[in-house]
Design a protein around this motif. Structure first.
Motif, PDB file in Angstrom:
ATOM      1  N   ILE A 195       0.832  -1.209   0.000  1.00 29.07           N
ATOM      2  CA  ILE A 195       0.000   0.000   0.000  1.00 29.07           C
ATOM      3  C   ILE A 195       0.865   1.257   0.000  1.00 29.07           C
ATOM      4  O   ILE A 195       0.618   2.200  -0.773  1.00 29.07           O
ATOM      5  N   THR A 196       1.881   1.298   0.845  1.00 32.28           N
ATOM      6  CA  THR A 196       2.755   2.478   0.879  1.00 32.28           C
ATOM      7  C   THR A 196       3.516   2.644  -0.432  1.00 32.28           C
ATOM      8  O   THR A 196       3.809   3.775  -0.851  1.00 32.28           O
ATOM      9  N   SER A 197       3.815   1.531  -1.085  1.00 28.49           N
ATOM     10  CA  SER A 197       4.467   1.607  -2.390  1.00 28.49           C
ATOM     11  C   SER A 197       3.543   2.262  -3.413  1.00 28.49           C
ATOM     12  O   SER A 197       3.975   3.095  -4.225  1.00 28.49           O
ATOM     13  N   MET A 198       2.264   1.892  -3.372  1.00 27.74           N
ATOM     14  CA  MET A 198       1.272   2.514  -4.268  1.00 27.74           C
ATOM     15  C   MET A 198       1.147   4.015  -3.986  1.00 27.74           C
ATOM     16  O   MET A 198       1.124   4.833  -4.914  1.00 27.74           O
ATOM     17  N   PHE A 199       1.064   4.367  -2.723  1.00 21.55           N
ATOM     18  CA  PHE A 199       0.886   5.773  -2.353  1.00 21.55           C
ATOM     19  C   PHE A 199       2.075   6.621  -2.778  1.00 21.55           C
ATOM     20  O   PHE A 199       1.915   7.749  -3.257  1.00 21.55           O
ATOM     21  N   SER A 200       3.292   6.108  -2.586  1.00 19.80           N
ATOM     22  CA  SER A 200       4.485   6.879  -2.943  1.00 19.80           C
ATOM     23  C   SER A 200       4.635   7.000  -4.454  1.00 19.80           C
ATOM     24  O   SER A 200       5.024   8.054  -4.970  1.00 19.80           O
ATOM     25  N   LEU A 201       4.323   5.920  -5.170  1.00 16.10           N
ATOM     26  CA  LEU A 201       4.483   5.920  -6.622  1.00 16.10           C
ATOM     27  C   LEU A 201       3.549   6.919  -7.298  1.00 16.10           C
ATOM     28  O   LEU A 201       3.843   7.410  -8.390  1.00 16.10           O
ATOM     29  N   LYS A 202       2.445   7.229  -6.665  1.00 16.29           N
ATOM     30  CA  LYS A 202       1.501   8.190  -7.231  1.00 16.29           C
ATOM     31  C   LYS A 202       2.103   9.595  -7.273  1.00 16.29           C
ATOM     32  O   LYS A 202       1.823  10.383  -8.194  1.00 16.29           O
ATOM     33  N   TYR A 203       2.954   9.927  -6.296  1.00 15.65           N
ATOM     34  CA  TYR A 203       3.466  11.293  -6.172  1.00 15.65           C
ATOM     35  C   TYR A 203       4.914  11.454  -6.618  1.00 15.65           C
ATOM     36  O   TYR A 203       5.348  12.572  -6.903  1.00 15.65           O
ATOM     37  N   VAL A 211      15.755   5.047  -6.677  1.00 19.52           N
ATOM     38  CA  VAL A 211      16.910   5.450  -5.870  1.00 19.52           C
ATOM     39  C   VAL A 211      16.579   5.417  -4.378  1.00 19.52           C
ATOM     40  O   VAL A 211      17.375   4.930  -3.560  1.00 19.52           O
ATOM     41  N   LEU A 212      15.397   5.908  -4.015  1.00 17.03           N
ATOM     42  CA  LEU A 212      15.022   5.937  -2.600  1.00 17.03           C
ATOM     43  C   LEU A 212      14.860   4.538  -2.023  1.00 17.03           C
ATOM     44  O   LEU A 212      15.068   4.324  -0.821  1.00 17.03           O
ATOM     45  N   LYS A 213      14.492   3.576  -2.858  1.00 15.41           N
ATOM     46  CA  LYS A 213      14.339   2.205  -2.368  1.00 15.41           C
ATOM     47  C   LYS A 213      15.667   1.617  -1.895  1.00 15.41           C
ATOM     48  O   LYS A 213      15.688   0.627  -1.168  1.00 15.41           O
ATOM     49  N   CYS A 269      10.167   1.988   2.914  1.00  8.70           N
ATOM     50  CA  CYS A 269      11.504   1.415   3.117  1.00  8.70           C
ATOM     51  C   CYS A 269      11.585   0.666   4.439  1.00  8.70           C
ATOM     52  O   CYS A 269      12.142  -0.444   4.513  1.00  8.70           O
ATOM     53  N   PHE A 270      11.032   1.250   5.503  1.00  4.96           N
ATOM     54  CA  PHE A 270      11.047   0.588   6.802  1.00  4.96           C
ATOM     55  C   PHE A 270      10.191  -0.684   6.786  1.00  4.96           C
ATOM     56  O   PHE A 270      10.575  -1.711   7.348  1.00  4.96           O
ATOM     57  N   LEU A 271       9.029  -0.611   6.145  1.00  2.25           N
ATOM     58  CA  LEU A 271       8.161  -1.791   6.082  1.00  2.25           C
ATOM     59  C   LEU A 271       8.782  -2.893   5.231  1.00  2.25           C
ATOM     60  O   LEU A 271       8.674  -4.077   5.560  1.00  2.25           O
TER      61      LEU A 271
END
Length: 416
Positions: A195-203, A211-213, A269-271
């Protein structure tokens, strides 16, 4: 119409940029980015090869790998490292023809080499396409229901894996209450990670997400040191430091910086690191609760995706996506459903192709190719979605990608 043209462009870049790079470097070095990649690389002989899965590739061409990843790679590569005359071949310049047995050996080696190349291309294309298609759905279509997208993708995976298991093409472990109770904590983190991956990829643009991964590797390395007393050599820590520098410099020079997106990515990243570390703790216990005493890749896919469905339904109501789904006109577009369904197939394709590629090559090659694959992915993300960038930001992204490759090489040379 604009969205459809982008989809066709996406397919074009995915099929041309990726093979261009991989054909040059496909059998040579990465850092596992996704969790399945990380677990497949570090437990290649434990997870992916267990349980009798992937039956079509369990033949005499597959070498049983029981040692460290570097040693496994050496074993896998040994048939291809032989010199041209080591198998009794006779030089045609001397006027002598090859023996029939030698021709068969050469033919078999060529077939294995071609299968490894094909598996590498399939893995790279599926992994890149998955991220690009998700970005296309969330940004180009401006779809504001990331949890619903995740739920639909996981539902498709459950249907396909269940069908293949029923037909006997793959083998999966039956889901029991004892196994579910042990796996539940892992699955909660797994759902949060998606879910957090989806949310971040949107923005955030695809290149900066890539790179952030890398920060995930830093958190995982620290967690391994404290939880499993695993010590890394200086080259690994230097690579991790370079990853942090590239992430910070990339964020500072990002012309499309979005605080919400970066926040979701840091949480991701933490998850992601937590999922990897928790999985290693739970895996041994989970294996003891299965019928075969093992838990292969497809069983993990089935377990994670099945358990994510009820949790995903709850989260849809918690995040109030139901109201959006009932009013958005996107769900009345057949093309939009086609793109969402494609993303579900691609998500499952990553699991299939990663196992196939790992069987055909080895953990070292698999890891390195995964790292090199981020370069065409970042380039495709910038070009397809017309991301505004600067020389400083491009340099930071390239620096981060090179740091990822350096990290992969450092991990390969690290003492087991």
């Amino acid at each position: 119409m604009g969205g459809e043209r982008k989809l066709f462009s996406l397919c074009f870049y995915g099929s041309h940029l990726i093979p261009l790079l991989i054909c040059c470097r496909s059998l040579s070095v990465d850092t596992p980015d996704s969790l399945y990649e990380r677990d497949l690389v570090e437990g290649a002989g434990k997870v992916s090869r267990g349980g009798g899965s992937f039956k079509n590739h369990e033949s005499s061409l597959v070498v049983e790998q029981r040692s460290s990843p570097v040693r496994r790679e050496a074993v896998n590569r040994s048939p291809f490292a032989m010199k041209s005359h080591e198998n009794g071949e006779i030089d045609l310049e001397d006027g002598k023809s090859e023996k029939p047995v030698d021709k068969v050996i050469r033919s078999n080696k060529l077939m294995v080499h071609n299968q490894a190349l094909l598996a590498g291309l399939a893995y790279c294309i599926s992994s890149c396409s998955m991220i690009l298609v998700n970005k296309f759905v969330l940004s180009s279509y401006n779809f504001n229901a990331g949890i619903s997208l995740m739920l639909y993708q996981n539902f498709i995976s459950v249907i396909i894996v269940s069908t293949l298991s029923f037909l006997g093409i793959i083998s999966t472990e039956p889901l029991t209450w004892r196994l579910i109770k042990v796996w539940l904590s892992v699955n909660v983190i797994f759902v949060g990670m998606l879910i957090t991956s989806m949310f971040s990829l949107k923005y955030i643009n695809v290149a900066m997400v890539t790179v952030l991964k890398n920060v995930t590797n830093v958190i995982t390395a620290v967690g391994e040191m404290y939880l499993f007393q695993k010590h890394h050599d200086n080259r690994v820590w230097v690579a991790l430091f370079l990853m942090i520098v590239s992430a910070i410099s990339g964020g500072l020079t990002d012309l499309s910086f979005h605080a919400v997106g970066y926040t979701w990515q840091i949480i991701n990243c933490f998850l992601t690191a937590s999922y990897s570390l928790t999985l290693r703790r739970v895996m041994d216990t989970a294996k003891q609760l299965t019928r075969s005493g093992n838990l292969n890749e497809f069983s993990m896919v089935m377990l994670n995706n099945t358990l994510s469905l009820p949790l995903g339904l709850v989260l849809i109501f918690v995040f109030n996506e139901v109201d959006y789904l009932t009013t958005t006109p996107l769900l009345r577009l057949p093309v939009f459903w086609l793109v969402m369904t494609l993303s579900g197939f691609l998500g499952l394709a990553i699991s299939f192709t990663s196992m196939w590629f790992l069987h055909q090559t080895g953990a070292t090659t698999y890891s390195l190719v995964g790292s090199l694959n981020k370069i065409p992915l970042s380039l495709a993300g910038i070009l397809l979605f017309k991301v505004p960038t600067s020389l400083e930001n491009s340099a930071s992204i390239l620096f981060g990608l090179v740091a990822g490759v350096f990290f992969a090489r450092a991990k390969m040379r690290e003492r087991p």
